[in-house]
Write an enzyme that holds these catalytic residues in place. Structure first.
Site, PDB file in Angstrom:
ATOM      1  N   ASN A 203       0.805  -1.216   0.000  1.00 16.84           N
ATOM      2  CA  ASN A 203       0.000   0.000   0.000  1.00 16.84           C
ATOM      3  C   ASN A 203       0.849   1.282   0.000  1.00 16.84           C
ATOM      4  O   ASN A 203       0.325   2.382   0.084  1.00 16.84           O
ATOM      5  CB  ASN A 203      -0.998   0.004   1.168  1.00 16.84           C
ATOM      6  CG  ASN A 203      -0.313  -0.065   2.517  1.00 16.84           C
ATOM      7  OD1 ASN A 203       0.913  -0.113   2.597  1.00 16.84           O
ATOM      8  ND2 ASN A 203      -1.086  -0.091   3.575  1.00 16.84           N
ATOM      9  N   GLU A 207       2.127  10.070  -4.380  1.00 13.38           N
ATOM     10  CA  GLU A 207       0.968  10.569  -5.112  1.00 13.38           C
ATOM     11  C   GLU A 207       1.069  12.052  -5.405  1.00 13.38           C
ATOM     12  O   GLU A 207       1.427  12.842  -4.529  1.00 13.38           O
ATOM     13  CB  GLU A 207      -0.289  10.350  -4.250  1.00 13.38           C
ATOM     14  CG  GLU A 207      -1.376   9.550  -4.934  1.00 13.38           C
ATOM     15  CD  GLU A 207      -2.557   9.283  -4.004  1.00 13.38           C
ATOM     16  OE1 GLU A 207      -2.855   8.103  -3.779  1.00 13.38           O
ATOM     17  OE2 GLU A 207      -3.190  10.239  -3.514  1.00 13.38           O
ATOM     18  N   HIS A 329       2.728   6.332  11.665  1.00 15.01           N
ATOM     19  CA  HIS A 329       1.507   5.657  12.132  1.00 15.01           C
ATOM     20  C   HIS A 329       1.709   4.209  12.593  1.00 15.01           C
ATOM     21  O   HIS A 329       0.752   3.500  12.839  1.00 15.01           O
ATOM     22  CB  HIS A 329       0.323   5.830  11.162  1.00 15.01           C
ATOM     23  CG  HIS A 329       0.548   5.405   9.749  1.00 15.01           C
ATOM     24  ND1 HIS A 329       0.126   6.161   8.679  1.00 15.01           N
ATOM     25  CD2 HIS A 329       1.122   4.312   9.227  1.00 15.01           C
ATOM     26  CE1 HIS A 329       0.433   5.526   7.551  1.00 15.01           C
ATOM     27  NE2 HIS A 329       1.032   4.408   7.852  1.00 15.01           N
ATOM     28  N   PRO A 378      -3.886   9.067   4.449  1.00 13.86           N
ATOM     29  CA  PRO A 378      -3.928   8.643   3.057  1.00 13.86           C
ATOM     30  C   PRO A 378      -5.120   7.727   2.800  1.00 13.86           C
ATOM     31  O   PRO A 378      -5.443   6.885   3.632  1.00 13.86           O
ATOM     32  CB  PRO A 378      -2.615   7.859   2.898  1.00 13.86           C
ATOM     33  CG  PRO A 378      -2.316   7.330   4.259  1.00 13.86           C
ATOM     34  CD  PRO A 378      -2.882   8.327   5.233  1.00 13.86           C
ATOM     35  N   HIS A 404      -5.597   6.218  10.666  1.00 10.90           N
ATOM     36  CA  HIS A 404      -4.391   6.332   9.823  1.00 10.90           C
ATOM     37  C   HIS A 404      -4.660   6.122   8.346  1.00 10.90           C
ATOM     38  O   HIS A 404      -3.786   6.359   7.517  1.00 10.90           O
ATOM     39  CB  HIS A 404      -3.312   5.370  10.285  1.00 10.90           C
ATOM     40  CG  HIS A 404      -3.404   3.987   9.669  1.00 10.90           C
ATOM     41  ND1 HIS A 404      -4.526   3.210   9.745  1.00 10.90           N
ATOM     42  CD2 HIS A 404      -2.498   3.259   8.965  1.00 10.90           C
ATOM     43  CE1 HIS A 404      -4.303   2.067   9.118  1.00 10.90           C
ATOM     44  NE2 HIS A 404      -3.101   2.065   8.633  1.00 10.90           N
ATOM     45  N   GLY A 407      -8.263   1.506   5.677  1.00  5.35           N
ATOM     46  CA  GLY A 407      -8.480   0.178   6.235  1.00  5.35           C
ATOM     47  C   GLY A 407      -9.024  -0.743   5.162  1.00  5.35           C
ATOM     48  O   GLY A 407      -9.939  -0.393   4.430  1.00  5.35           O
TER      49      GLY A 407
END
Lengths: 481, 138
Positions: A203, A207, A329, A378, A404, A407
């Site tokens: 992940n 960007e 995080h 994010p 964070h 999920g």
């Protein structure tokens, strides 16, 4: 053991009562509204309850609305422990120590960047090492690697990667004190030697985004954000170095848990009393890995700025790509919090949770003292990311923590099955998002549908008051590993 | 007998390995893991590494063994193709792994595995074979 045993405290919080499971020392609290409640996995609820059984846990075993099942500890979990009675656990931090996010502002607008977006994404994809088997541009000598471990982002700045002002805009100034390079295994050193300045995979991403909505004009101003502005977000961590530190210490902790007779519901909860040598060694090694990660994000940011300068042929001044903030995080930190009316130091584990300190907190850089800590959330690559601010309520309720990310909703295979026969990159391009990815299945695994809706997650922390929305960012260009 | 199959798990990836004996089980678990990283068909046996690893239980040894192979991949880019196990008992494994250096141009890029975990880890002796479940952190 069922969802019916959960008690709704208010519109945004669910309680796992003390009698849910034998041995719970404190209740569990999950931040979820009635929509996200439906997506809760029973296993993740079990994990929140399991954490509540650990010695010295204070107040509650907490889970943010982006909760999903992890190893031992849930992802999206926050747990704070007393320094005398409590424990420290590598599982409460995770394998990717100091995985985190940083956000750069700019003087550019969406309109200025969009015509060059393909070009920019190609250059970034070429310049930033990403994906399985990619080699970094930096080879650390043993002495340099030790300096990375003790100095973190400062090492990067001293070696020409970025500017001194970046340090001010990084959580903990990009460097945790108490990192001890002598506690790092030779394997971790070897693994980290060529991975400094690499994005990784899964992940993690880089960007190019634009600010598409502002919720708090004054706060956005203080952060240097305006509508239509181009921003860049970088999401990565301590790479193989941190994974090896976690792997090494899980073994140590498994033995330690037996030695100190700590009863565990799950092997991945392996831990040791905070004051034991095993725990202190882990803490010093984890801090080294956290510093490795801050250097990593700093190097990647530096190359990102260079890529923009070269591609758009603009000076640093006209680009104005300064760092808004950098948050960790996946981390454990000793912090001061108020418990039962008294201030005391605690070891706060955040695994898939972001620090969200309020205005006037001494940890904040001067320029953000009056607004609070920027919180960077994010989302998945197709939808949005958010900028929020920390609040006093987060201090009172969640040890100064919030969510964070989105999920996950789907497993990787579910996602791949769902994406079968579809060209995800083209679907993204149709939405105006240019994507480059190294891995064969990354785009399918990382598609939007595989994640919870980030907007719902952020809405819950905003309504709960544990952070407040400032701006929404939409992706234009994405580099994935 | 099937050598391994993939386990579906939210966020990460796992394998269930099968083996007629423990050697076979450890070998198939390694092959299953390699199949997550790349296309095993594209790997050729060109160079060998020696592995010796210890664990504090049989399950712990399986995790340690896979983490050793992950270490060699993530650090040196070494991807295995053929595995010969010389010695394997409760707490120790010694093996020769033959394979080659990973080349992103030649080999398929799959998942970047951070570690083999203890999550839902199990090794079971069935009537006529062994089975093991391992979840990887991705």
């Amino acid at each position: 053991m069922s969802l019916e045993q959960l008690r709704r405290i208010d519109e945004t919080r669910l309680e796992i009562p003390l009698d849910y499971k034998q041995g719970m020392r404190v209740p569990g609290i999950i931040y979820a509204d009635s929509i996200l409640e439906k997506e809760l996995e029973i296993q993740s609820i079990e994990q929140v309850a399991n954490v509540a059984t650990l010695p010295g846990i204070e107040k509650a075993s907490l889970a943010m609305p982006d909760i999903h099942t992890g190893y031992g500890f849930t992802i999206g979990g926050v747990a704070a422990f007393d320094l005398k009675e409590g424990i420290i656990s590598p599982g409460g931090v995770g394998y990717d120590i100091n995985c985190g996010v940083r956000l750069l502002r700019s003087n550019l607008t969406k309109q200025e960047v969009f015509p060059r977006i393909k070009n920019l994404v190609d250059v970034l994809y070429r310049e930033i090492p990403a994906g399985v088997g990619s080699k970094g541009k930096i080879r650390l000598s043993p002495d340099d690697e030790k300096r990375v471990l003790t100095k973190g982002a400062l090492w990067a700045v001293e070696n020409g990667f970025g500017e001194a002002s970046d340090i001010e805009h990084t959580e903990s100034r990009g460097m945790l004190d108490g990192a001890d390079p002598s506690l790092i295994s030779s394997k971790a050193y070897e693994r980290g030697r060529a991975q400094q300045g690499t994005l990784g995979s899964g992940n993690h991403f880089l960007e190019i985004q634009y600010v598409d909505e502002i919720y708090d004009e004054g706060a956005a101003n203080s952060l240097g954000l305006f509508e239509g502005q181009m921003t860049v977000m970088i999401h990565t961590g301590s790479r193989g170095f941190g994974h090896q530190v976690c792997t090494d210490f899980l073994e140590v902790m498994e033995r330690a848990a037996g030695k100190y007779r700590i009863e565990l519901y799950d092997k991945e909860l392996a831990c040791a009393p905070f004051n034991s040598p095993e725990a202190q060694d882990y803490l010093a090694a984890m801090r080294a890995a956290a510093n490795y990660a801050w250097a990593n994000r700093q190097c990647i940011m530096h190359w990102t700025r260079e890529a923009f300068m070269k591609t758009l042929n603009l000076s640093p001044r006209s680009l104005g790509m300064s760092l808004i903030y950098d948050v960790a995080h996946n981390i454990a930190k000793v912090e001061e919090h108020t418990v039962r009316g008294a201030k005391k130091k605690l070891i706060v584990h955040r695994k898939g949770a972001t620090r969200a300190f309020p205005p006037n907190h001494p940890e904040l850089p001067e320029i953000y003292r009056h607004v609070g800590q920027p919180v960077l959330i994010p989302g998945d690559m197709g939808r949005a990311s958010f900028v929020l601010l920390g609040t006093e309520k987060a201090m009172q309720e969640t040890f100064g923590s919030t969510c964070h990310g989105a999920g996950r909703l789907m497993s990787r295979h579910q996602a791949i099955r769902k994406a079968k026969g579809r060209a995800i990159w083209r679907e993204m391009e149709d939405k105006g998002i240019i994507v480059r990815s190294a891995g064969r299945g990354t785009l399918a695994e990382e598609m939007s549908e595989a994640y919870k809706d980030i907007s719902e997650v952020v809405e819950v922390v905003h309504r709960a008051g544990i952070s407040k929305k400032v701006a929404r960012l939409r992706p234009m260009g994405v580099v994935k590993g | 007998m099937k050598r391994f199959e993939l386990i579906d798990i939210s966020g990460d990836a796992g394998i269930r390995a099968f083996g007629k004996d423990l050697d076979d089980l450890f070998l198939n678990a390694a092959d299953g893991m390699y199949s997550l990283i790349t296309d095993p068909g594209s790997v050729t046996p060109q160079k060998s590494i020696e592995i010796k690893t210890e664990g504090n239980s049989l399950e712990g040894l399986l995790v340690a063994w896979l983490n050793e192979l992950i270490f060699h991949f993530d650090t040196y880019g070494f991807i295995g193709k053929e595995i010969h196990i010389h010695e394997l008992h409760d707490t120790l494994i010694r093996a020769t792994v033959t394979g080659e250096d990973f080349d992103p141009e030649k080999h398929g890029k799959g998942l970047l595995i951070k570690a083999a975990t203890y999550h839902k880890l199990k090794i079971e002796r069935k009537e006529d074979h062994w089975e093991a479940d391992v979840i990887f952190d991705i």
